[in-house]
Design an enzyme around this catalytic site. Structure first.
Site, PDB file in Angstrom:
ATOM      1  CB  THR A  55      -0.922  -0.007   1.234  1.00  0.00           C
ATOM      2  OG1 THR A  55      -1.790  -1.142   1.162  1.00  0.00           O
ATOM      3  CG2 THR A  55      -1.751   1.261   1.311  1.00  0.00           C
TER       4      THR A  55
ATOM      5  CB  THR B 201       0.379  -3.971   6.472  1.00  0.00           C
ATOM      6  OG1 THR B 201      -0.924  -4.078   5.876  1.00  0.00           O
ATOM      7  CG2 THR B 201       0.900  -2.559   6.316  1.00  0.00           C
ATOM      8  CG  ASP B 202      -2.525  -7.961   3.921  1.00  0.00           C
ATOM      9  OD1 ASP B 202      -3.004  -7.247   4.818  1.00  0.00           O
ATOM     10  OD2 ASP B 202      -2.981  -8.007   2.765  1.00  0.00           O
TER      11      ASP B 202
ATOM     12  CB  THR C 120      -1.079 -19.625  23.815  1.00  0.00           C
ATOM     13  OG1 THR C 120      -0.155 -18.553  23.601  1.00  0.00           O
ATOM     14  CG2 THR C 120      -0.618 -20.450  25.002  1.00  0.00           C
TER      15      THR C 120
ATOM     16  CG  ASP D 135      -1.531  -8.852  -2.824  1.00  0.00           C
ATOM     17  OD1 ASP D 135      -1.357  -8.609  -1.617  1.00  0.00           O
ATOM     18  OD2 ASP D 135      -2.645  -9.126  -3.297  1.00  0.00           O
ATOM     19  CB  SER D 136       2.300  -8.227   1.573  1.00  0.00           C
ATOM     20  OG  SER D 136       1.102  -7.803   2.177  1.00  0.00           O
ATOM     21  CB  SER D 137      -2.488 -10.966   0.874  1.00  0.00           C
ATOM     22  OG  SER D 137      -2.816 -10.733  -0.484  1.00  0.00           O
TER      23      SER D 137
END
Length: 393
Positions: free
Chosen positions: A44, A123-124, A321, A91-93
């Site tokens: 982005t 950021t993803d 966890t 695209d980081s995703s």
């Protein structure tokens, strides 16, 4: 949900990108001989709106804007810089181990020419990339700062400009010798942070203090939390070939499917032994737990069933966890060990770091027993070990 990843060697990435050529800053900036390399891989931060009003990456835009930023040209705290912009912005995703290897190879290929690195990234999966780089870049003695933005630089009100400027300041600081994520107002160890919000404060490090924070008028680096300077030359370790499945476990989990996956074999290859035995599809399974309230309940029975199948095929079983903050208490850890000592509990390690660490260790061609022994040990500041010990891998 399964998560698997493979990659070619970091020295020979499976993709065929255009040669990485640094674009020099046209106006000298900073006041010393240090120099920074910026890798813009996508995200982005460098997007603009198209004719339909949708954001999309625009080649050359971030490079041009950084060259024109007065703060980057005139600040004595920011070293001169060059920029490599990937020909195909990612695209980081959709980024995977091959992309992590490519970035690591680009850092290694320019390591002797520069004193610090900034990776401008979506950021993803920023925390996955930062974790991968932290393990792969062995004996790192220069800052590698990963940053991005929730709102692109092209928008009038954005977080991109601030993130870039402060990240460049940190990348110019020789006291930092590790992979970090800078976002909003905090500097995090790359393998200790997670994306938890879709806001300016998107990232947090719940189980380890920030390495630095923005205060009212300046940035404060907390040197007591930094990794020490390493000994030896930097080199890229591992090709991240490990195959890892990540699954949440609760009383309603579909354990039949998990067990079937553990039984599944990889397609036959010439590397199979003379007996024709095929390797299991997965090298390791990472389970996320809500807790361990009983050594005899439903989840305990599920764990024993998973371990029985995994152990038969020498598949490493790790557990963390599900919550991003905190760990199992001492009694829960005892119960987990009573259920099966084969389960490797990873204390306060982030899920993303745990997954990538498994990929890293198997990518070094280590046997499952050695991977299981190394997972709870501290390699790059990614975990607070339950037992005292450290390894250099």
């Amino acid at each position: 949900m399964s998560s698997t990843a493979t990659a070619e060697s970091a020295g020979s990435p499976p993709k065929a990108p255009a040669p990485a050529v640094a674009l020099p800053s046209t106006i000298p900036c900073g006041g010393d001989s240090r120099r920074i390399l910026v890798l813009y891989v996508g995200g982005t931060i460098g997007m603009m709106k198209n004719a339909e009003g949708a954001l999309e990456c625009v080649a050359g835009y971030l490079t041009q804007q950084m060259h024109e930023m007065r703060e980057l040209r005139e600040s004595a705290e920011i070293a001169p810089f060059d920029i490599i912009e990937y020909a195909e912005l990612l695209d980081s995703s959709d980024m995977n181990a091959a992309d992590y290897c490519r970035i690591a190879a680009d850092v290694a290929g320019h390591y002797d020419e520069y004193d610090g690195f900034l990776v401008a990234h979506g950021t993803d999966t920023m925390h996955y990339t930062a974790s991968a780089l932290s393990f792969m870049l062995h004996n790192l003695d220069k800052p590698v700062i990963v940053t991005g933005a929730m709102v692109p630089l092209a928008e009038p009100y954005n977080d991109a400009r601030r993130n870039v400027i402060i990240s460049m300041m940190i990348a110019s600081d020789p006291k930092v010798c590790e992979v970090c994520v800078f976002f909003n107002d905090s500097l995090f160890r790359g393998n200790r942070c997670s994306k938890v919000y879709h806001t300016y404060g998107a990232f947090t490090s719940a189980n380890y203090p920030p390495l630095g924070t923005m205060e009212a008028t300046h940035f404060v680096l907390k040197e007591e939390y930094l990794l020490p300077q390493p000994n030896g030359s930097m080199k890229v370790m591992s090709d991240l070939r490990g195959r890892v499945g990540c699954y949440p476990l609760d009383p309603d989990a579909d354990v039949d499917t998990i067990v079937a996956l553990l039984e599944h074999k990889r397609p036959p290859t010439t590397a199979d032994g003379e007996d024709g035995a095929q390797a299991p599809l997965l090298d390791a399974i990472l389970l996320t737990l809500n807790g361990v309230g009983s050594a005899t309940g439903t989840v305990a029975a599920q764990l024993r069933r998973i371990v029985k199948t995994a152990q038969k095929h020498s598949i490493v079983v790790c557990a963390v966890t599900r919550e991003i903050s905190g760990t199992l208490n001492a009694l829960e850890v005892q119960r987990l060990r009573a259920i099966s000592p084969y389960i490797v509990y990873l204390n306060d390690m982030c899920i993303s770091a745990a997954e990538v660490k498994l990929m890293y260790l198997f990518g070094k061609n280590l046997p499952p027993s050695q991977v299981a022994a190394l997972m709870p040990m501290n390699l790059r500041g990614e975990i607070t070990p339950l037992l005292v010990g450290a390894a250099k891998l």
